[in-house]
Design a protein around this motif. Structure first.
Motif, PDB file in Angstrom:
ATOM      1  N   CYS A  73      36.974  13.022  46.925  1.00 46.55           N
ATOM      2  CA  CYS A  73      37.873  12.043  46.305  1.00 46.55           C
ATOM      3  C   CYS A  73      38.576  11.151  47.324  1.00 46.55           C
ATOM      4  O   CYS A  73      38.691   9.933  47.119  1.00 46.55           O
ATOM      5  CB  CYS A  73      38.888  12.742  45.410  1.00 46.55           C
ATOM      6  SG  CYS A  73      40.007  13.868  46.271  1.00 46.55           S
ATOM      7  N   SER A 116      35.709  17.561  46.886  1.00 52.06           N
ATOM      8  CA  SER A 116      35.081  16.727  45.861  1.00 52.06           C
ATOM      9  C   SER A 116      34.686  15.348  46.362  1.00 52.06           C
ATOM     10  O   SER A 116      33.972  14.617  45.681  1.00 52.06           O
ATOM     11  CB  SER A 116      36.035  16.551  44.675  1.00 52.06           C
ATOM     12  OG  SER A 116      37.170  15.793  45.071  1.00 52.06           O
ATOM     13  N   HIS A 145      30.039   6.940  41.413  1.00 53.15           N
ATOM     14  CA  HIS A 145      30.671   5.664  41.728  1.00 53.15           C
ATOM     15  C   HIS A 145      29.727   4.690  42.426  1.00 53.15           C
ATOM     16  O   HIS A 145      30.178   3.663  42.951  1.00 53.15           O
ATOM     17  CB  HIS A 145      31.929   5.906  42.561  1.00 53.15           C
ATOM     18  CG  HIS A 145      32.992   6.662  41.811  1.00 53.15           C
ATOM     19  ND1 HIS A 145      33.758   6.077  40.825  1.00 53.15           N
ATOM     20  CD2 HIS A 145      33.371   7.968  41.857  1.00 53.15           C
ATOM     21  CE1 HIS A 145      34.578   6.972  40.312  1.00 53.15           C
ATOM     22  NE2 HIS A 145      34.368   8.126  40.918  1.00 53.15           N
ATOM     23  N   HIS A 189      36.790  17.054  35.040  1.00 57.00           N
ATOM     24  CA  HIS A 189      37.028  15.817  35.793  1.00 57.00           C
ATOM     25  C   HIS A 189      38.526  15.558  35.857  1.00 57.00           C
ATOM     26  O   HIS A 189      39.312  16.132  35.095  1.00 57.00           O
ATOM     27  CB  HIS A 189      36.320  14.626  35.141  1.00 57.00           C
ATOM     28  CG  HIS A 189      36.881  14.273  33.802  1.00 57.00           C
ATOM     29  ND1 HIS A 189      37.796  13.268  33.615  1.00 57.00           N
ATOM     30  CD2 HIS A 189      36.671  14.811  32.563  1.00 57.00           C
ATOM     31  CE1 HIS A 189      38.116  13.181  32.331  1.00 57.00           C
ATOM     32  NE2 HIS A 189      37.449  14.107  31.670  1.00 57.00           N
ATOM     33  N   GLU A 227      41.422  12.196  37.403  1.00 55.81           N
ATOM     34  CA  GLU A 227      41.582  10.880  38.034  1.00 55.81           C
ATOM     35  C   GLU A 227      42.331  11.003  39.349  1.00 55.81           C
ATOM     36  O   GLU A 227      43.281  11.795  39.476  1.00 55.81           O
ATOM     37  CB  GLU A 227      42.321   9.942  37.096  1.00 55.81           C
ATOM     38  CG  GLU A 227      42.407   8.512  37.602  1.00 55.81           C
ATOM     39  CD  GLU A 227      43.034   7.561  36.601  1.00 55.81           C
ATOM     40  OE1 GLU A 227      44.158   7.104  36.883  1.00 55.81           O
ATOM     41  OE2 GLU A 227      42.407   7.287  35.563  1.00 55.81           O
ATOM     42  N   PHE A 228      41.893  10.240  40.337  1.00 56.80           N
ATOM     43  CA  PHE A 228      42.569  10.155  41.633  1.00 56.80           C
ATOM     44  C   PHE A 228      42.412   8.733  42.132  1.00 56.80           C
ATOM     45  O   PHE A 228      41.309   8.197  42.166  1.00 56.80           O
ATOM     46  CB  PHE A 228      41.938  11.150  42.626  1.00 56.80           C
ATOM     47  CG  PHE A 228      42.547  11.126  44.004  1.00 56.80           C
ATOM     48  CD1 PHE A 228      43.767  11.745  44.251  1.00 56.80           C
ATOM     49  CD2 PHE A 228      41.899  10.485  45.057  1.00 56.80           C
ATOM     50  CE1 PHE A 228      44.327  11.732  45.526  1.00 56.80           C
ATOM     51  CE2 PHE A 228      42.456  10.471  46.335  1.00 56.80           C
ATOM     52  CZ  PHE A 228      43.668  11.100  46.565  1.00 56.80           C
ATOM     53  N   ASN A 285      29.735  12.883  42.972  1.00 54.71           N
ATOM     54  CA  ASN A 285      30.794  11.878  42.857  1.00 54.71           C
ATOM     55  C   ASN A 285      30.431  10.583  43.568  1.00 54.71           C
ATOM     56  O   ASN A 285      30.790   9.493  43.113  1.00 54.71           O
ATOM     57  CB  ASN A 285      32.117  12.443  43.375  1.00 54.71           C
ATOM     58  CG  ASN A 285      32.801  13.324  42.349  1.00 54.71           C
ATOM     59  OD1 ASN A 285      32.793  13.019  41.159  1.00 54.71           O
ATOM     60  ND2 ASN A 285      33.371  14.433  42.798  1.00 54.71           N
ATOM     61  N   ASP A 343      37.694   8.230  38.554  1.00 58.17           N
ATOM     62  CA  ASP A 343      37.451   9.504  37.880  1.00 58.17           C
ATOM     63  C   ASP A 343      36.488  10.349  38.714  1.00 58.17           C
ATOM     64  O   ASP A 343      35.422   9.869  39.114  1.00 58.17           O
ATOM     65  CB  ASP A 343      36.863   9.255  36.484  1.00 58.17           C
ATOM     66  CG  ASP A 343      36.867  10.511  35.638  1.00 58.17           C
ATOM     67  OD1 ASP A 343      37.966  11.019  35.373  1.00 58.17           O
ATOM     68  OD2 ASP A 343      35.783  10.999  35.264  1.00 58.17           O
ATOM     69  N   PHE A 344      36.855  11.618  38.946  1.00 61.72           N
ATOM     70  CA  PHE A 344      36.049  12.502  39.780  1.00 61.72           C
ATOM     71  C   PHE A 344      35.660  13.769  39.036  1.00 61.72           C
ATOM     72  O   PHE A 344      36.497  14.383  38.364  1.00 61.72           O
ATOM     73  CB  PHE A 344      36.806  12.878  41.053  1.00 61.72           C
ATOM     74  CG  PHE A 344      36.989  11.734  41.999  1.00 61.72           C
ATOM     75  CD1 PHE A 344      35.997  11.406  42.909  1.00 61.72           C
ATOM     76  CD2 PHE A 344      38.140  10.965  41.964  1.00 61.72           C
ATOM     77  CE1 PHE A 344      36.141  10.335  43.771  1.00 61.72           C
ATOM     78  CE2 PHE A 344      38.301   9.891  42.818  1.00 61.72           C
ATOM     79  CZ  PHE A 344      37.301   9.569  43.728  1.00 61.72           C
ATOM     80  N   ALA A 362      37.731   7.204  47.554  1.00 54.87           N
ATOM     81  CA  ALA A 362      38.837   6.275  47.319  1.00 54.87           C
ATOM     82  C   ALA A 362      39.028   5.347  48.512  1.00 54.87           C
ATOM     83  O   ALA A 362      39.345   4.166  48.343  1.00 54.87           O
ATOM     84  CB  ALA A 362      40.122   7.051  47.026  1.00 54.87           C
ATOM     85  N   PRO A 421      41.780  17.316  42.913  1.00 53.23           N
ATOM     86  CA  PRO A 421      42.449  16.203  43.603  1.00 53.23           C
ATOM     87  C   PRO A 421      43.886  16.011  43.138  1.00 53.23           C
ATOM     88  O   PRO A 421      44.157  15.902  41.939  1.00 53.23           O
ATOM     89  CB  PRO A 421      41.584  14.997  43.225  1.00 53.23           C
ATOM     90  CG  PRO A 421      40.226  15.575  42.951  1.00 53.23           C
ATOM     91  CD  PRO A 421      40.506  16.906  42.302  1.00 53.23           C
TER      92      PRO A 421
END
Length: 305
Positions: free
Chosen positions: A148, A146, A182, A99, A101-102, A178, A106-107, A152, A116
């Motif tokens: 991301c 992914s 989320h 994993h 972070e982006f 993912n 968290d991805f 986001a 990412p």
């Protein structure tokens, strides 16, 4: 005869007592091994820090005081195993951790998706200002990997409907996980599509894409770490512009009249400008580093292509 460096390192690890000792040892070994960085960290010390904390496990924001804590023999063994795996496999740390972070999220990542790291994250945090003057109703993350960027965007624009599109079934499986991670299943769709081929009649206010853009010859020369990432997400023809050309060709048909295309071409700006020297794109300037991202309106695409 002097002992090999491997045997020396095997013998000296018992003297690694604290968390800080392990971070320092890992960074030294990474430098010694000539590892490459650029998948979330850009130096050996930061990479060792994240791997050590993950193996213990401790949070990334652990108070500095705890770095002086003694580790148990079992903890030390777990840390050393992870650090040595980074060296022997040359896999980027994010793949070893599973994993990254982006945009503060968290991805999950694996070797079916790019790790990412796009500077587009800064644009998302800025809500694409000054170009977007109101929140988009529909957003497309094309070549999503992914997921991301699209996820986001969904977090930044909670009233928008977001589509994640990719040609890779394996990448889309990661993207779906993912989305679930989320809890965005009501806001985000995952669609299999070869550029726009699977998006017939779909129209968006904003298309954001980080497509493959590395020239084939450059891909062959990439450090081993980068070649753990899927080739189809990186290499794109002799000049790296094969997929970008398809995106530019089709984007206007999938944008609203006031829509925008945001596209990353990274280090291939020269190749882009050689193909489209008169296309009136705006190259985005980033405060936290990164370049090679352009934005262009639908109106300019229609007028110039």
């Amino acid at each position: 005869m002097p002992r090999s460096s491997r045997s020396v390192h095997a013998d000296d690890t018992a003297s690694l007592v604290t968390v800080r000792d392990l971070v320092r040892w890992g960074a030294s070994r990474f430098i010694e091994a000539g590892l490459s960085f650029g998948h979330g960290t850009d130096n050996a010390l930061d990479e060792a820090f994240h791997l050590v904390l993950h193996a213990l496990p401790l949070p990334a924001d652990v108070p500095a005081l705890y770095l002086e804590s003694n580790v148990t023999p079992r903890e030390r063994a777990a840390v050393l195993k992870l650090l040595r795996t980074r060296i022997t496999t040359r896999k980027p740390a994010a793949y070893l951790l599973g994993h990254i972070e982006f945009c503060g999220l968290d991805f999950e990542v694996d070797e079916n998706v790019l790790i990412p790291r796009s500077p587009i994250g800064e644009l998302i945090e800025r809500h694409f200002a000054p170009w977007l003057t109101q929140a988009p109703v529909r957003v497309l993350d094309l070549c999503t990997g992914s997921g991301c960027i699209g996820i986001a965007c969904a977090a930044a624009f909670p009233d928008a409907q977001v589509d994640l599109a990719d040609i890779s079934a394996k990448a889309l499986a990661v993207a779906r996980r993912n989305v679930a991670r989320h809890a965005m299943g009501n806001q985000v769709r995952v669609i299999k599509s070869d550029v726009f081929d699977g998006l017939v009649n779909e129209v968006y206010d904003l298309i954001v894409t980080n497509p493959p853009y590395v020239p084939n010859a450059e891909w062959k020369a990439l450090a081993t770490e980068y070649r753990h990432e899927p080739k189809m997400a990186l290499a794109a023809g002799a000049d790296g512009m094969d997929i970008v050309a398809r995106i530019l060709d089709g984007a206007a048909r999938h944008l609203t009249n006031e829509g925008w295309l945001v596209c990353e071409v990274g280090g291939s700006v020269a190749e882009f400008e050689a193909r489209w020297p008169k296309l009136p794109v705006t190259w985005v300037e980033f405060e936290r580093g990164g370049d090679g991202v352009f934005i262009i309106s639908r109106a300019d695409l229609v007028a110039n292509l």
